[in-house]
Design an enzyme around this catalytic site. Structure first.
Site, PDB file in Angstrom:
ATOM      1  N   GLU A   1      26.181  -1.406  -0.578  1.00  0.00           N
ATOM      2  CA  GLU A   1      26.957  -2.722  -1.290  1.00  0.00           C
ATOM      3  C   GLU A   1      26.672  -2.511  -2.767  1.00  0.00           C
ATOM      4  OE1 GLU A   1      25.795  -6.485   0.375  1.00  0.00           O
ATOM      5  OE2 GLU A   1      26.761  -5.959   2.273  1.00  0.00           O
TER       6      GLU A   1
ATOM      7  N   GLU B   1      29.683  -2.326  10.791  1.00  0.00           N
ATOM      8  CA  GLU B   1      28.958  -3.820  11.032  1.00  0.00           C
ATOM      9  C   GLU B   1      30.178  -4.473  11.827  1.00  0.00           C
ATOM     10  OE1 GLU B   1      26.748  -5.278   7.619  1.00  0.00           O
ATOM     11  OE2 GLU B   1      26.112  -3.114   7.319  1.00  0.00           O
TER      12      GLU B   1
END
Ligand code: GLA
Length: 387
Positions: free
Chosen positions: A178, A293
């Protein structure tokens, strides 16, 4: 990889799923990660609540990609049969993150991560390493003093230590998680957007992290793959920036093997065409894809811009059927692209154990996974088993 077709479970007959018109929710994890102390219906469920269907979901996809589940080590003992018979890969939901595994300059806390790694070794499962750099789990001591070369040296020591410790069982690492900015004006997340490490190392952060990871992997002598991991990779703008990062690394001669698409998606978004475009673009950049995820929220009307959240709703049979069809259509895309996809990992084992019960709304019951609150398989499970 070509794949045999099997009969279609009745629940998977094409149902609704109107996707095109709904705006993509920017699924941006803004709350703290679920912590080990959270109560969980899944864990509370007595032995009698354990699922009766343990027939090897991962075997269904054995020819295509490995099938993983992210969890906290405390679930391993009670739920070992469900985990072992359905998955052949584990991700540490939290315990390998920097601040957890290396909370003080001279102190590592390996115990929970070791437990997960030992379980994987014992049952011949692979482990995905998550994550070497993430702004939400960067301890203050790492950037204390603010001198770039000292901070870089600390980062290098961490990466070498953790990669070496699990090199026999971790076959791929999320090197950076991220770091791409959601702002249209920036490529990388900076200090203003919460990255303390970027505040010190600037845009060199990812270059350094991947360089250290590559050296650590070379020293281990193991074939460990190196990934960049992020949410909303399915959005064109976000993906473009992630691929720009990959190009920067490639240009500097630094190894990156693939992109992890987190896939915190919902019943309607993204479309199958969006997912296919995402895969095509990543493959065109010479990279592998992992679905890192995956969870499918039942809430499709959340407005992240206005912070307007859909009210809690019951998980009806109709929603369960829609979710089954949704998982099936997504896995059809994954299977079709199997030669480019290394693994698909669910972000949690059961609906009693999902970060989405507290994000974006604290306490709003969500039902995004394959097993229900008590660990019993849902229609989505059967849909995938019978795909
Ligand atoms: C991001 C992180 C995960 C996890 C989720 C929320 O997706 O990569 O490790 O913290 O947020 O649980």
């Amino acid at each position: 990889m070509a794949r045999r077709r099997r009969f279609l479970f009745p629940l998977v007959t094409p149902l609704l799923v109107s996707c095109a018109s709904s705006p993509p929710p920017s699924v941006s994890p803004t709350a703290p990660s679920p912590v080990e102390t959270q109560a969980s219906a899944f864990e509370v469920g007595a032995a009698s609540a354990a699922p009766t269907t343990q027939v090897g979901l991962y075997l269904r996809f054995n020819e295509e990609f490995s099938l993983g589940v992210a969890l906290e080590p405390r679930y391993l003992a009670t739920w070992a049969p469900t985990i072992r018979s359905n998955f052949n890969r584990l991700t540490a939901e939290n315990v390998m993150k920097f601040a957890r595994i290396h909370p003080k300059p001279d102190a590592y806390d390996f115990e929970p991560a070791d437990r997960l790694a030992d379980f994987a070794r014992e049952h011949s499962m692979a482990v995905t390493g998550h994550a070497l750099v993430w702004h939400r789990e960067t301890p203050d001591w790492l950037v204390a003093g603010g001198d770039p070369s000292t901070v870089a040296a600390r980062l290098e020591e961490h990466i070498h230590t953790v990669v070496a410790r699990y090199a026999d069982v971790i076959d791929n690492w999320d090197v950076v998680n991220e770091i791409i900015s959601d702002s249209p004006n920036k490529t990388y997340r900076d200090a203003e957007e919460g990255s303390k490490l970027s505040g010190v190392l600037g845009e060199q952060l990812s270059v350094l992290a991947f360089r250290y990871a590559e050296t650590a992997v070379a020293a281990s002598g193991k074939p460990i793959a190196l990934y960049y991991n992020d949410y909303n990779i399915v959005l064109d703008d976000k993906r473009k920036k992630a691929l720009e990062l990959a190009r920067t690394l490639q240009t500097e001669g630094i190894r990156i093997d693939g992109i992890g698409a987190q896939a915190h998606w919902n019943l309607e978004w993204p479309t199958v065409a969006d997912v296919q475009r995402m895969i095509d673009d990543i493959v065109a950049a010479g990279l592998k894809v992992k679905i890192s995820e995956l969870d499918i929220s039942i809430y499709t009307q959340d407005d992240w811009g206005k912070k307007n959240w859909e009210a809690e709703k019951p998980f009806t049979e109709e929603l369960a059927a829609r979710q089954a069809a949704r998982y099936a259509e997504l896995f059809e895309v994954f299977v079709k692209n199997a030669e480019h996809i290394t693994s698909v990992t669910f972000w949690g084992l059961s609906d009693g154990h999902t970060w989405l019960d507290n994000e974006p709304v604290q306490g709003r019951d969500n039902h995004p996974l394959l097993f229900d609150d008590r660990g019993n398989p849902k229609p989505a499970y059967s849909a995938l088993l019978n795909l």
